[in-house]
Design an enzyme around this catalytic site. Structure first.
Site, short mmCIF file in Angstrom:
data_model
loop_
_atom_site.label_atom_id
_atom_site.label_comp_id
_atom_site.label_asym_id
_atom_site.label_seq_id
_atom_site.Cartn_x
_atom_site.Cartn_y
_atom_site.Cartn_z
CG ASP B 6 -4.14 26.45 44.28
OD1 ASP B 6 -3.40 25.89 43.46
OD2 ASP B 6 -5.21 25.96 44.67
CB SER B 7 -6.17 27.39 40.01
OG SER B 7 -6.13 26.08 40.52
CB CYS B 69 -1.75 26.07 41.04
SG CYS B 69 -2.55 25.50 39.55
CD GLU B 162 -12.87 22.58 44.12
OE1 GLU B 162 -13.84 23.07 43.52
OE2 GLU B 162 -11.71 23.03 44.01
CB CYS B 194 -3.73 17.36 42.10
SG CYS B 194 -5.20 18.39 42.32
#
Lengths: 276, 276
Positions: B6-7, B69, B162, B194
């Site tokens: 994943d990013s 992702c 985040e 997402c």
């Protein structure tokens, strides 16, 4: 030509200030958006990326390069200055804002806002405290005012600004939360330690009130650059003045043009994409 | 071992779902947080970064890699599958969620929320419309329900999540603004396109109401992966089952462990930092 290097769009707020002082000077800008933000990268990586960017600008005809990015200035400026010596001139951000804050602070209560990377690295704080030894010497009126630094990271402001949510109530609410602690510390000077934040300068001013002086780091850098050129006429004379601007990015040129125009305060036309 | 790329941290919400279905399987996770988010980057950049990440996981012993992702799946999956052929197996996100949405929609009004990159690329929409030709054949009960797709990018949700601002009023207000248009379109199924969004699943559910089915793309991916392994026993047999998990990040390991634990729903201990 004057070269300006940044990790993304933000440095265009510095170019805006440069254009006010040097409207006729030719300028080259490179924003390394594909590898932004630099804030979380290792020092070696930041040095490598900054050197690539700076050398690109010199190869395109820049006679000197300003680093608009705080992380690049912190991690790579000294390395590049030592490497290039008198051959190629590179100037950094950070210190101009620190010097202006120390000149303007009344009571020595200085606040710093920035991205998480900037605040965790603590370089504004280090530079303020290093300089304060000299500035606040016993003969000065401010002899008793060894400065105190209060830092606050504001990680949501960059995405909010990049989304154009500058005037939305949510942004005002988030900004208020971020500034709560700084306000309670009675800071009299606040360094906007991120090139994005000048777009929220009015909101910062409203929240902090009249008794707090805001330091726009890009504006401070442009002002110091003017003084530098005044002292170094031999360099000033090499800078061409045809009023041209060229923009380069490592990421999507359309998005750079759209977002960048907000930072520059005028429309950006042609943007060229480059790759490292 | 099962590799998950994943990013950033988000893909850990997919790992959470994988662990529910494969509690004993060994798993390797790489989050390229230093270069996240991928959503605003060019296709070429996303392909380059994804390839680097996937090859790292294979070099560490992964027998197959899941891209958690959406941006990486959209931009790089086909490229990597063509490059590796049968040699190395890479599976994407996106299509499992699309298939689940098409199975569950009542009236064919499907909403998609995601990062700007995901929404602008329009791949959920393309995949839904491509598949609808087959699923909505004349013999089906849903014959008249050629689906309509309504998309909404929600670029601020990732930074808000985040920052741990999940329960803050600002986040609820921003989410409400994002969902306003989708609500007025009377969508009956909403794809959370997402990997960050499952952390806001309750808020999405509250805002969208009881008549809207939410599709958690990580959950859909884990379910489809189970079906895939059922059909490909020769691959299933190569996957070791000692219940180990290894976590890698390109950014600060402490931050990865702290934030990642929220996505994984359990504490993350050891995290190793790598650099590209």
């Amino acid at each position: 030509m004057i070269g300006v290097f940044d990790s993304g769009f933000g440095g265009l707020s510095t170019v805006k200030e440069l254009i006010k002082l040097f409207p006729q000077h030719d300028m080259l800008y490179l924003g390394d958006s594909a590898r932004a933000p630099y804030g979380n990268r290792s020092t070696e990586t930041v040095i490598k990326y900054t050197q690539e960017g700076v050398e690109f600008l010199f190869s395109k005809g820049a006679k000197m390069v300003l680093l608009a990015c705080n992380t690049a200035s912190t991690d790579a400026l000294r390395f590049l200055q030592q490497k290039y010596g008198n051959e190629k001139k590179v100037l950094g951000a950070l210190i101009p804002a620190v010097e202006e804050a120390l000149e303007k602070t009344k009571y020595g209560n200085i606040g710093v806002v920035g991205t998480r990377g900037t605040i965790v690295a603590g370089n504004f704080e280090k530079e303020i405290l290093k300089r304060s030894v000299f500035l606040y010497h016993p003969a000065s009126k401010k002899a008793q005012k060894i400065p105190k630094v209060f830092s606050q990271s504001c990680p949501l402001l960059v995405p909010l600004i990049e989304e154009g949510w500058i005037k939305k109530p949510e942004t005002r609410m988030i900004l208020k939360k971020y500034l709560l602690k700084l306000k309670s510390c009675h800071i009299d000077t606040l360094i906007l330690g991120c090139t994005h934040y000048p777009l929220l300068e009015k909101e910062f001013a409203k929240k902090m009130g009249k008794n707090c002086i805001l330091i726009n780091s890009g504006k401070a850098q442009a002002q110091k650059f003017k003084e530098y050129l005044h002292l170094h006429q031999e360099i000033a004379q090499t800078l061409s003045q045809n009023g041209t601007r060229q923009f380069f990015t490592t990421d999507c040129p359309e998005r750079f043009a759209e977002l960048g125009s907000q930072f520059l305060g005028q429309k950006i036309g042609d943007v060229q994409k480059i790759e490292f």
